[in-house]
Structures are given as C-alpha cells and as structure tokens.
Enzyme design. Structure first.
Site, short mmCIF file in Angstrom:
data_model
loop_
_atom_site.label_atom_id
_atom_site.label_comp_id
_atom_site.label_asym_id
_atom_site.label_seq_id
_atom_site.Cartn_x
_atom_site.Cartn_y
_atom_site.Cartn_z
N HIS A 85 2.23 55.06 -5.93
CA HIS A 85 1.34 54.10 -4.99
C HIS A 85 0.44 53.67 -6.39
O HIS A 85 -0.29 53.34 -6.54
CB HIS A 85 1.38 55.10 -4.00
CG HIS A 85 0.31 54.69 -2.79
ND1 HIS A 85 1.27 53.67 -2.03
CD2 HIS A 85 -1.26 54.87 -2.99
CE1 HIS A 85 -0.04 53.05 -1.30
NE2 HIS A 85 -1.42 52.83 -2.61
N GLU A 86 -0.72 55.00 -7.13
CA GLU A 86 -1.50 53.93 -7.75
C GLU A 86 -1.57 53.35 -8.86
O GLU A 86 -2.18 52.39 -9.64
CB GLU A 86 -1.87 55.74 -8.19
CG GLU A 86 -2.94 56.48 -7.61
CD GLU A 86 -3.21 55.88 -6.26
OE1 GLU A 86 -4.88 55.36 -7.01
OE2 GLU A 86 -3.73 55.76 -4.99
N HIS A 129 -1.29 50.19 -7.18
CA HIS A 129 -1.90 49.00 -6.94
C HIS A 129 -2.43 48.50 -8.67
O HIS A 129 -2.94 47.47 -8.28
CB HIS A 129 -3.14 49.89 -7.13
CG HIS A 129 -3.01 50.31 -5.55
ND1 HIS A 129 -3.06 49.10 -4.35
CD2 HIS A 129 -2.80 52.05 -4.15
CE1 HIS A 129 -2.95 50.04 -3.30
NE2 HIS A 129 -2.94 51.27 -2.94
ZN LIG Z 1 -3.18 52.86 -2.07
#
Ligand SMILES: [Zn+2]
Length: 276
Positions: free
Chosen positions: A134-135, A138
């Site tokens: 998820h990081e 980004h």
């Molecule tokens: Zn996030």
C-alpha cells in the site's frame, strides 16, 4: 536548483497546475516528481541520521531479514509495473518507536516501518506485505508529490520570501521540510482507494495472500492505546474500504496462486542503521 523549484511552484500556483494520476484522477501538482524525489532524499538522509544518533534504528538481523524478503519481492513488482522506478534508490529502515503504529514510503522509494506497527499489530508476512504494498503504491502513483504540493502551498508565503532573498540553501531546506511534512499529512480518500487497488495487486503478484488486506485493516482498527494509530490518520478510510478490498481479493487470487519463484529487486535494508 531549489530556488528554481520555488519559482516553478509559484508559477504553478498561478496556473493552478494539475496532473493526472494512474487511475485518471486530477491531482494538485506544485512540484514535479523529480523535485519531490530529491527533496525526499534530503529529508530521509537527515531524518535517519538523527534517528541513528538517538539509537532508534533497528539493527536486529531477524527483523531486517524479514523486511528485506517482503520489500524486495514487492519492489520487483513495482518495477515491472513502472520500469522507470528501477533507478530509484529503494531503501527501508525499521524505526524503534514502540508506540508508533505507522509505515511510509516517500517519493523515490525511501521507506520506513515502525516497531509499534510490528509489535502492536503482530502482522503475518501477508499482512506486512499489504502494508508495504500500500505504501509503495502511494509512491508509484506519485501521491507523495501531491501531499508535498499541499505542504508547500500552505507555506507559500514563506517560500515567496525565500525566492525574494534568492537563498538556494533556504529553499532547499524548505523543500526538504515539505517532503518531511508530506509523510505526516493525510492522503485523500481517492488516493487511498488508488493505493488499496495498486497495493493489493503488487502484494498478490509478489506471492502474498490478497485476503490479508482486509484482516490488516481490521487489526489496524482494533489497536488499543492512547489514540488511533498514526497510520489511520495519514490513511483515512475510503467509506467502502473493507467492501472494496473484499471484492478485489478474488480478482487477485490468480496472481497469488500462480506459484513459481517470485522475482526480487535489490532494496537497501537498514543501511542507515548499520552506518558507522
Ligand atoms: Zn494510504
């Protein structure tokens, strides 16, 4: 170079610059991704140097080996998805802050995980892969530059003074500050949905169970203590997060089930922690 950033930024403000994210969303963009990457590099080196001096960078080989296995497989998938990121200086440090439930990835692939996340969540490898996927998502989707733009927009008066005084050193410091602030700012809910979607796919292709995405967020919501985890303040829930992740998981299942050896891409793990 950084005085040029400030000028570009002011011009961009006048033009109300926008860029388009991978999923077609319009983003506020006052800094280019390259500018965000160099400012993030400076902020990361500074920040990790301070933490190292305070004895707050983890050197435990078992923890670092675990993080290495997971991130090197995720980054290999990130590079397949966006080949230009093979040039990024992919790195990760584990920060020893037992009360901080957080993780982040700056522009340019510089990452951190806090011991609070590892100890309080007690994530499985599949769940830890969802956090880092998820990081990384980004950063791949350039959300860091977006948040940095917001941080800079809020400092615009200060930066205008920096331009007037024509002080490159000061502007560089301001850009690095904005990069540092960017990891503390909340992502938009739309950015969250994008990162959820990209992150679960990176993790599945790296061989991590997509069903762990839903259990990770459940664990995150259940963490006790003095307040909600920092991670939840920088990653606000899109209203239908659990439902969307639940729907995405079966779609990602074939990638996860594909088997075979998962490729890896080199990540510098704990380099700052071990630096002399
Ligand atoms: Zn996030």
């Amino acid at each position: 170079m950084f005085s040029r950033i400030a000028v570009v930024m002011l011009t961009a403000l006048v033009l109300t610059a926008c860029a388009t994210s991978p999923t077609g969303r319009r983003q506020l963009m006052l800094v280019s991704e390259d500018q965000a990457i160099s400012a993030s590099r400076q902020a990361y080196v500074q920040n990790m140097g301070q933490l190292k001096d305070q004895g707050k960078l983890v050197t435990d080989p078992r923890t670092l080996a675990r993080v290495e296995t997971i991130t090197e497989r995720l980054v290999a998938q990130a590079v397949i998805q966006r080949p230009a990121t093979a040039r990024w200086d992919w790195s990760v440090e584990v920060i020893d802050e037992p009360e901080t439930v957080n993780a982040w990835c700056m522009a340019g692939g510089r990452m951190a995980i806090y011991t609070g996340l590892i100890n309080k969540l007690d994530p499985t490898d599949d769940e830890l892969a969802q956090v880092m996927g998820h990081e990384i998502a980004h950063a791949l989707a350039n959300h860091t530059a977006e948040r940095m733009s917001i941080a800079m927009a809020s400092q615009v008066g200060v930066i205008a003074v920096g331009v007037a005084s024509d002080s490159p050193g000061r502007n560089m410091a301001l850009a690095a500050t904005a990069a540092q602030l960017a990891v503390l700012l909340p992502n938009s809910r739309t950015a969250e949905s994008e990162a959820d979607r990209i992150g679960i796919e990176l993790a599945a292709k790296a061989g991590y169970d997509p069903r762990a995405a839903a259990t990770l967020w459940q664990k995150m919501g259940a963490v006790g203590g003095s307040g909600p985890p920092q991670f939840l303040s920088t990653h606000p829930a899109p209203g239908n997060r659990q439902q969307r992740l639940g729907e995405l998981a079966p779609q990602m299942e074939p990638y996860y089930r594909a088997g075979g050896t998962r490729p890896t891409h080199p990540v510098k793990v704990g380099d700052a922690a071990r630096a002399r």
